[in-house]
Design a protein around this motif. Structure first.
Motif, mmCIF file in Angstrom:
data_model
loop_
_atom_site.group_PDB
_atom_site.id
_atom_site.type_symbol
_atom_site.label_atom_id
_atom_site.label_comp_id
_atom_site.label_asym_id
_atom_site.label_seq_id
_atom_site.Cartn_x
_atom_site.Cartn_y
_atom_site.Cartn_z
ATOM 1 N N ARG A 52 0.822 -1.220 0.000
ATOM 2 C CA ARG A 52 0.000 0.000 0.000
ATOM 3 C C ARG A 52 0.854 1.267 0.000
ATOM 4 O O ARG A 52 0.359 2.344 -0.329
ATOM 5 N N LEU A 53 2.110 1.146 0.414
ATOM 6 C CA LEU A 53 2.970 2.326 0.472
ATOM 7 C C LEU A 53 3.207 2.952 -0.899
ATOM 8 O O LEU A 53 3.483 4.139 -0.991
ATOM 9 N N ALA A 54 3.089 2.162 -1.954
ATOM 10 C CA ALA A 54 3.272 2.704 -3.307
ATOM 11 C C ALA A 54 2.238 3.792 -3.596
ATOM 12 O O ALA A 54 2.544 4.799 -4.234
ATOM 13 N N ASN A 55 1.009 3.601 -3.104
ATOM 14 C CA ASN A 55 -0.063 4.566 -3.347
ATOM 15 C C ASN A 55 -0.240 5.571 -2.212
ATOM 16 O O ASN A 55 -0.853 6.618 -2.408
ATOM 17 N N ALA A 56 0.252 5.222 -1.040
ATOM 18 C CA ALA A 56 0.094 6.100 0.130
ATOM 19 C C ALA A 56 1.368 6.063 0.965
ATOM 20 O O ALA A 56 1.400 5.509 2.055
ATOM 21 N N PRO A 57 2.452 6.661 0.461
ATOM 22 C CA PRO A 57 3.750 6.558 1.146
ATOM 23 C C PRO A 57 3.782 7.160 2.546
ATOM 24 O O PRO A 57 4.627 6.785 3.350
ATOM 25 N N THR A 58 2.867 8.051 2.861
ATOM 26 C CA THR A 58 2.891 8.664 4.191
ATOM 27 C C THR A 58 2.319 7.753 5.276
ATOM 28 O O THR A 58 2.412 8.084 6.453
ATOM 29 N N LEU A 59 1.748 6.618 4.902
ATOM 30 C CA LEU A 59 1.288 5.665 5.916
ATOM 31 C C LEU A 59 2.408 5.313 6.881
ATOM 32 O O LEU A 59 2.187 5.142 8.076
ATOM 33 N N LYS A 60 3.619 5.199 6.362
ATOM 34 C CA LYS A 60 4.759 4.809 7.187
ATOM 35 C C LYS A 60 5.097 5.854 8.244
ATOM 36 O O LYS A 60 5.846 5.577 9.176
ATOM 37 N N ASP A 61 4.531 7.042 8.133
ATOM 38 C CA ASP A 61 4.809 8.107 9.090
ATOM 39 C C ASP A 61 3.905 8.065 10.319
ATOM 40 O O ASP A 61 4.096 8.858 11.246
ATOM 41 N N ILE A 62 2.944 7.160 10.350
ATOM 42 C CA ILE A 62 2.044 7.055 11.501
ATOM 43 C C ILE A 62 2.840 6.489 12.684
ATOM 44 O O ILE A 62 3.454 5.423 12.566
ATOM 45 N N PRO A 63 2.851 7.197 13.807
ATOM 46 C CA PRO A 63 3.635 6.748 14.962
ATOM 47 C C PRO A 63 3.262 5.338 15.413
ATOM 48 O O PRO A 63 2.094 4.963 15.438
ATOM 49 N N GLY A 64 4.287 4.575 15.754
ATOM 50 C CA GLY A 64 4.084 3.236 16.292
ATOM 51 C C GLY A 64 3.919 2.148 15.260
ATOM 52 O O GLY A 64 3.786 0.982 15.619
ATOM 53 N N THR A 65 3.912 2.501 13.971
ATOM 54 C CA THR A 65 3.712 1.500 12.929
ATOM 55 C C THR A 65 5.030 1.115 12.264
ATOM 56 O O THR A 65 6.004 1.860 12.313
ATOM 57 N N LEU A 66 5.016 -0.069 11.654
ATOM 58 C CA LEU A 66 6.165 -0.521 10.875
ATOM 59 C C LEU A 66 5.642 -1.359 9.718
ATOM 60 O O LEU A 66 5.070 -2.436 9.924
#
Length: 85
Positions: A52-66
């Motif tokens: 999903r990061l290809a379409n929404a790269p800022t998902l990885k910026d959500i605190p606590g996620t990997l």
């Protein structure tokens, strides 16, 4: 021959238990918790969420996620009840 840590979180992402394997790197504990949290939050394996990061790269910026393979949700009747990382 892998040296890993494992974490289990509840539906709310609270850590229930962690196990650190002999020789596991210092990063493995935190990454296990974050993978479990991410899997239960989206009710999807983290290996699928990486795509999903290809379409929404800022998902990885959500605190606590990997967003890295190794996290899996635990479900009951289709609803997430825990996560394992």
């Amino acid at each position: 021959n892998q040296r890993v840590s494992v974490a289990v979180v509840d539906r709310n992402g609270n850590t229930i238990v962690t196990l650190r394997g002999d020789g596991a790197g210092p990063q493995s504990y935190e990454s296990a918790v974050k993978k479990a949290f991410t899997a239960v939050s989206w009710n999807a394996p983290t290996s699928e969420l990486v795509k999903r990061l290809a379409n929404a790269p800022t998902l990885k910026d959500i605190p606590g996620t990997l967003f890295l393979g190794g996290g899996a949700p635990v479900t009951a009747k289709g609803a997430p009840i825990a996560g394992i990382g």
